[in-house]
Scaffold this motif. Structure first.
Motif, PDB file in Angstrom:
ATOM      1  N   SER A 158     -17.599 -37.818  25.085  1.00 50.51           N
ATOM      2  CA  SER A 158     -16.849 -37.151  23.948  1.00 50.51           C
ATOM      3  C   SER A 158     -17.958 -36.691  22.909  1.00 50.51           C
ATOM      4  O   SER A 158     -17.619 -36.069  22.042  1.00 50.51           O
ATOM      5  CB  SER A 158     -16.157 -38.159  23.292  1.00 50.51           C
ATOM      6  OG  SER A 158     -16.627 -39.329  22.872  1.00 50.51           O
ATOM      7  N   GLY A 159     -19.020 -37.501  22.985  1.00 42.72           N
ATOM      8  CA  GLY A 159     -20.463 -37.202  21.996  1.00 42.72           C
ATOM      9  C   GLY A 159     -20.062 -37.823  20.700  1.00 42.72           C
ATOM     10  O   GLY A 159     -19.221 -38.319  20.383  1.00 42.72           O
ATOM     11  N   PRO A 160     -21.357 -37.915  20.006  1.00 39.81           N
ATOM     12  CA  PRO A 160     -21.094 -38.534  18.584  1.00 39.81           C
ATOM     13  C   PRO A 160     -20.358 -37.997  17.615  1.00 39.81           C
ATOM     14  O   PRO A 160     -20.346 -36.918  17.510  1.00 39.81           O
ATOM     15  CB  PRO A 160     -22.658 -38.943  18.449  1.00 39.81           C
ATOM     16  CG  PRO A 160     -23.135 -37.830  18.987  1.00 39.81           C
ATOM     17  CD  PRO A 160     -22.662 -37.308  20.177  1.00 39.81           C
ATOM     18  N   THR A 161     -19.916 -38.956  16.548  1.00 38.73           N
ATOM     19  CA  THR A 161     -19.144 -37.922  15.592  1.00 38.73           C
ATOM     20  C   THR A 161     -19.563 -38.445  14.083  1.00 38.73           C
ATOM     21  O   THR A 161     -20.594 -39.503  14.094  1.00 38.73           O
ATOM     22  CB  THR A 161     -17.689 -38.424  15.707  1.00 38.73           C
ATOM     23  OG1 THR A 161     -17.499 -39.962  15.417  1.00 38.73           O
ATOM     24  CG2 THR A 161     -17.151 -38.153  17.003  1.00 38.73           C
ATOM     25  N   LEU A 162     -19.444 -38.137  13.233  1.00 38.27           N
ATOM     26  CA  LEU A 162     -19.748 -38.588  11.795  1.00 38.27           C
ATOM     27  C   LEU A 162     -19.526 -39.841  11.503  1.00 38.27           C
ATOM     28  O   LEU A 162     -20.012 -40.595  10.845  1.00 38.27           O
ATOM     29  CB  LEU A 162     -19.134 -37.604  10.719  1.00 38.27           C
ATOM     30  CG  LEU A 162     -19.513 -35.860  10.914  1.00 38.27           C
ATOM     31  CD1 LEU A 162     -18.815 -35.298   9.685  1.00 38.27           C
ATOM     32  CD2 LEU A 162     -21.084 -35.866  10.675  1.00 38.27           C
ATOM     33  N   GLY A 163     -18.395 -40.427  12.130  1.00 36.23           N
ATOM     34  CA  GLY A 163     -17.827 -41.662  11.865  1.00 36.23           C
ATOM     35  C   GLY A 163     -18.881 -42.788  12.533  1.00 36.23           C
ATOM     36  O   GLY A 163     -18.727 -43.943  12.312  1.00 36.23           O
ATOM     37  N   ILE A 200     -24.003 -31.201  15.410  1.00 34.06           N
ATOM     38  CA  ILE A 200     -24.463 -30.178  14.778  1.00 34.06           C
ATOM     39  C   ILE A 200     -23.420 -29.718  13.672  1.00 34.06           C
ATOM     40  O   ILE A 200     -22.435 -29.191  14.370  1.00 34.06           O
ATOM     41  CB  ILE A 200     -25.453 -28.889  15.430  1.00 34.06           C
ATOM     42  CG1 ILE A 200     -26.328 -29.380  16.437  1.00 34.06           C
ATOM     43  CG2 ILE A 200     -25.781 -27.760  14.454  1.00 34.06           C
ATOM     44  CD1 ILE A 200     -27.016 -28.200  17.047  1.00 34.06           C
ATOM     45  N   PRO A 201     -23.547 -29.918  12.418  1.00 36.75           N
ATOM     46  CA  PRO A 201     -22.552 -29.651  11.439  1.00 36.75           C
ATOM     47  C   PRO A 201     -22.199 -28.057  11.456  1.00 36.75           C
ATOM     48  O   PRO A 201     -23.157 -27.192  11.704  1.00 36.75           O
ATOM     49  CB  PRO A 201     -22.968 -29.968  10.343  1.00 36.75           C
ATOM     50  CG  PRO A 201     -24.562 -30.089  10.294  1.00 36.75           C
ATOM     51  CD  PRO A 201     -24.739 -30.299  11.916  1.00 36.75           C
TER      52      PRO A 201
END
Length: 336
Positions: free
Chosen positions: A268-273, A333-334
């Protein structure tokens, strides 16, 4: 992976010869993701200790088998271990250390109860005295302590005590483990039956890799320590390859190994959370006050880092020789 085979003790089996007796059914490597997946791909039996997991929270689905479930020998709890074994259904289970015959018998009784639900699991009892060895039936594997345990097998026993038995070698560097293999299986003048080396494990590769060293049959090698492209994961993977070759050269590596064809991984990859601090890992600026927002990367060291810009991400990653868990999928990447 079918390992369990307790039809007969060693003395009545086809493992009478030195060559057959020394060849293991598995070589285990206990670690977290992604190291466990790399080990599985090379043919090692992956697993972890009962108080751990593969630490795979970032993976939506992870079908990496729990090949070996070790016990927490510094804080043993038989009921807790039984619960974990029933949950994970491992191929191999180190149920506990037996310091006397009574404790060994309690483990034997527990294994007999578990065999109704976990018929394919190969359980191991680790004896810590001669009386415990004698109390364990021939069909149950003995754990030969060779690593960093407080009581090692050679401190209370002789090789003859283990001959004619099914044995798993717990810990110790490969040369030390090979010495045990030779002691327990080589022909003797008195005609003692060999031990059947069912399996072995050693998890010391990661410690060396953290210092830029990989394992070789001649010792630790730090020749790649200053190479820009070398990461901890690559170093561990290289050591695993060397370790596999070592056991192949000495006739210990198994004929068949765990299959990885059906191991599916959805990341799923990393998130901002996942960011634990507002400070950029590289420059300490506030990652939440930038125009685009934070960049996030998850590395195979287990760290999740937040950055204020792509340049900080690239600089930190390159300077520290880091490797993402799953390539570009491990970098958030935002939007522009």
């Amino acid at each position: 992976m079918a390992i369990h085979d307790s039809a007969d003790p060693v003395s009545n089996s086809t493992t009478e010869t030195h060559t057959d007796a020394r060849q293991a059914a598995y070589v285990a490597f206990l670690h977290r993701v992604p190291f466990a997946l790399d080990a599985l791909a090379l043919g090692f039996l992956p697993g972890f200790r009962e108080d751990c997991t593969y630490q795979q929270s970032q993976f939506d689905t992870l079908e990496c088998p729990v090949g070996m479930l070790d016990n927490d020998f510094r804080n043993p709890d038989l009921d807790r271990y039984v619960d974990r074994a029933l949950e994970y259904e491992p191929d191999v289970g180190v149920i506990g250390d037996a310091y006397d015959a009574a404790e060994a018998q309690s483990y034997v009784d527990t294994i007999r109860e578990l065999q109704g639900s976990l018929a394919e699991t190969e359980f191991i009892i680790v004896p810590k005295c001669r009386a415990a060895i004698e109390a364990i039936p021939d069909d149950i594997v003995l754990g030969y302590s060779r690593g960093y345990a407080e009581t090692l097998a050679h401190e209370f026993s002789a090789p003859v005590d283990w001959r004619g038995r099914r044995v798993h070698i717990l810990g110790g560097s490969p040369p030390k483990q090979l010495e045990v293999v030779e002691q327990l299986t080589q022909p003797t003048l008195t005609g003692d039956p060999p031990a059947d080396i069912v399996g072995l494990d050693w998890n010391g590769l990661h410690r060396g890799a953290q210092f830029g060293e990989f394992w070789t049959a001649d010792g630790w090698d730090d020749s790649g320590r200053d190479a820009d492209h070398v990461t901890v994961r690559k170093t561990v993977r290289h050591s695993l390859s060397r370790l596999k070759k070592f056991w192949q050269d000495h006739g210990v590596w198994p004929d068949s190994t765990p299959q990885v064809d059906e191991t599916e991984l959805t990341y799923s990859g990393p998130t901002l959370g996942d960011i634990e601090s507002a400070a950029c890992t590289e420059c300490s600026a506030n990652v939440w006050t930038t125009d685009r927002g934070p960049y996030v990367a998850e590395y195979d060291t287990g760290a999740v880092c937040g950055y204020c810009c792509y340049e900080c991400y690239f600089s930190h990653r390159h300077r520290n020789n880091l490797e993402e868990v799953a390539g570009d999928r491990s970098v958030y990447i935002p939007p522009a």
